[in-house]
Design an enzyme around this catalytic site. Structure first.
Site, PDB file in Angstrom:
ATOM      1  N   TYR A  35     -11.628 -26.369 -14.845  1.00  0.00           N
ATOM      2  CA  TYR A  35     -10.252 -26.062 -15.200  1.00  0.00           C
ATOM      3  C   TYR A  35     -10.033 -24.554 -15.111  1.00  0.00           C
ATOM      4  CZ  TYR A  35      -9.942 -30.775 -17.203  1.00  0.00           C
ATOM      5  OH  TYR A  35      -9.920 -32.136 -17.375  1.00  0.00           O
ATOM      6  N   ARG A 215       0.718 -26.180  -8.347  1.00  0.00           N
ATOM      7  CA  ARG A 215      -0.724 -26.388  -8.531  1.00  0.00           C
ATOM      8  C   ARG A 215      -1.055 -27.842  -8.227  1.00  0.00           C
ATOM      9  NH1 ARG A 215      -2.245 -28.774 -13.589  1.00  0.00           N
ATOM     10  NH2 ARG A 215      -4.359 -27.983 -13.389  1.00  0.00           N
TER      11      ARG A 215
END
Ligand code: HEM
Length: 326
Positions: A35, A215
């Site tokens: 992440y 994203r």
């Protein structure tokens, strides 16, 4: 008062079909995935991506909304200004970018919107929800493949104020409605305690109009099910137990969300658009470099991420399938 009727136009504007493997947004830029704030400036500031799956996906959204409306659509009453702003932006983009698919006639605040692909038209008065068959976000969401979430920005925080969400990756708009950004991200492991959640929140709070971001997020889904609602986990979640080395290629799909973020200058909220793309692992393996990279990412991935994304139990079978393919 509203009216919606079919036009006489025929579906003469076929959506160009490019093989999935040539247009799939493969998300891995290196052999590992963690992440991070992987948002990038969105070069062409467009919400929509119209693919050959348009008809099938819009039909599926409408079926879900007809059968289980509260599960797929929720809005707080103060989201109405933001909803109109989203509808206006999306319709303007539709007619500028895809004049063969959509049309618009304006008579002051009275707009007539045409969807030539679906042979539909709708006349309504801007700002007057009684002239539409559904709330503005719920109406325009039925003409696009994207899920559309409206985030309100007030009291220095970000709130999930409305959303039409038909293809959730195992989260619920009904459960999350009204939550803050920090609250609705709380199930993501190590997102808050690593400090990433706070960094991303500050980035979102500072987002400016005219400078959208994008994203990619990814997970896996068995049998290519798009509506993976947590409310019906028993219908799709147990399929994970059926994956084997032999069937992984056919049954497991890489699921990529092309997410786009837009600051809405009038309401000062944020539009979060999610376009979900699916490709079977078998198809993905047609590009050997993708199969190798995907395999490396999976082997390196911490168990807590595979567990959260729901594939820890069958990850070894998938890895073996990928290894057998190259
Ligand atoms: C306002 C825009 C955003 C909304 C509405 C949103 C919403 C969500 C939701 C509802 C989830 C699922 C949580 C659950 O399991 O219940 C999620 C997951 C996640 N979000 Fe966001 N998000 C936004 C922006 C971002 C941004 C900019 C990032 C950048 C790092 C991000 C990172 C993540 C990550 C890493 C996950 C876990 C996904 C996975 O592993 O599959 N989010 N988000």
């Amino acid at each position: 008062m509203y009216h919606m009727e079919l036009t006489s136009a025929s579906r003469s504007h076929a959506i160009p079909s490019q093989p999935l493997i040539d247009r799939f947004p493969f998300p891995f830029k290196e052999d590992k995935y963690r992440y991070s704030n992987n948002s990038k400036a969105l070069e062409s500031p467009l919400v929509l991506d119209i693919t050959p799956e348009y008809f099938e996906e819009v039909k599926s959204k409408r079926d879900i909304l007809a059968k289980t409306h509260n599960r797929a659509y929720q809005a707080l009453s103060h989201s109405m200004d933001g909803q109109w702003e989203i509808l206006e932006n999306i319709i303007e983009e539709m007619v500028e970018q895809h004049p063969g698919y959509f049309g618009l006639e304006k008579d002051g605040d009275i707009w007539t919107f045409y969807n030539y692909l679906l042979e539909e038209q709708q006349t309504f008065t801007l700002g007057d929800p009684s002239t539409l068959p559904y709330e503005p976000l719920d109406f325009i969401g039925r003409h696009v493949q994207e899920d559309l979430i409206y985030i309100g920005h007030r009291n220095g925080d970000l709130y999930m104020d409305a959303g039409q969400l038909c293809f959730p990756a195992n989260w619920s708009i009904a459960f999350n409605l009204g939550m803050t950004y920090t609250e609705f991200h709380s199930p993501v492991p190590h997102y808050s305690d690593s400090g990433l959640a706070e960094k991303v929140r500050n980035f979102l709070l500072r987002m400016e109009a005219g400078k959208p971001w994008t994203r990619l997020n990814w997970t896996l889904t068995v049998d290519g099910v798009l509506p993976t609602f947590p409310e019906i986990f028993d219908e799709w979640g147990t399929k994970a137990n059926e994956v084997t080395v032999e069937n992984a290629g056919e049954r497991v799909y890489l699921r990529v969300e092309d997410q786009k973020l837009f600051r809405l200058p009038r309401s000062y909220g944020i539009l979060f658009g999610i376009h979900t793309h699916l490709i079977s692992v078998e198809e993905l393996c047609k590009k050997q470099e993708w199969a190798v990279r995907f395999c490396n990412v999976l082997e390196d991935l911490p168990d807590y991420m595979a567990e959260y994304k729901g594939f820890l139990s069958y990850k070894p079978y998938l890895v073996q399938y990928l290894k057998n393919s190259f």
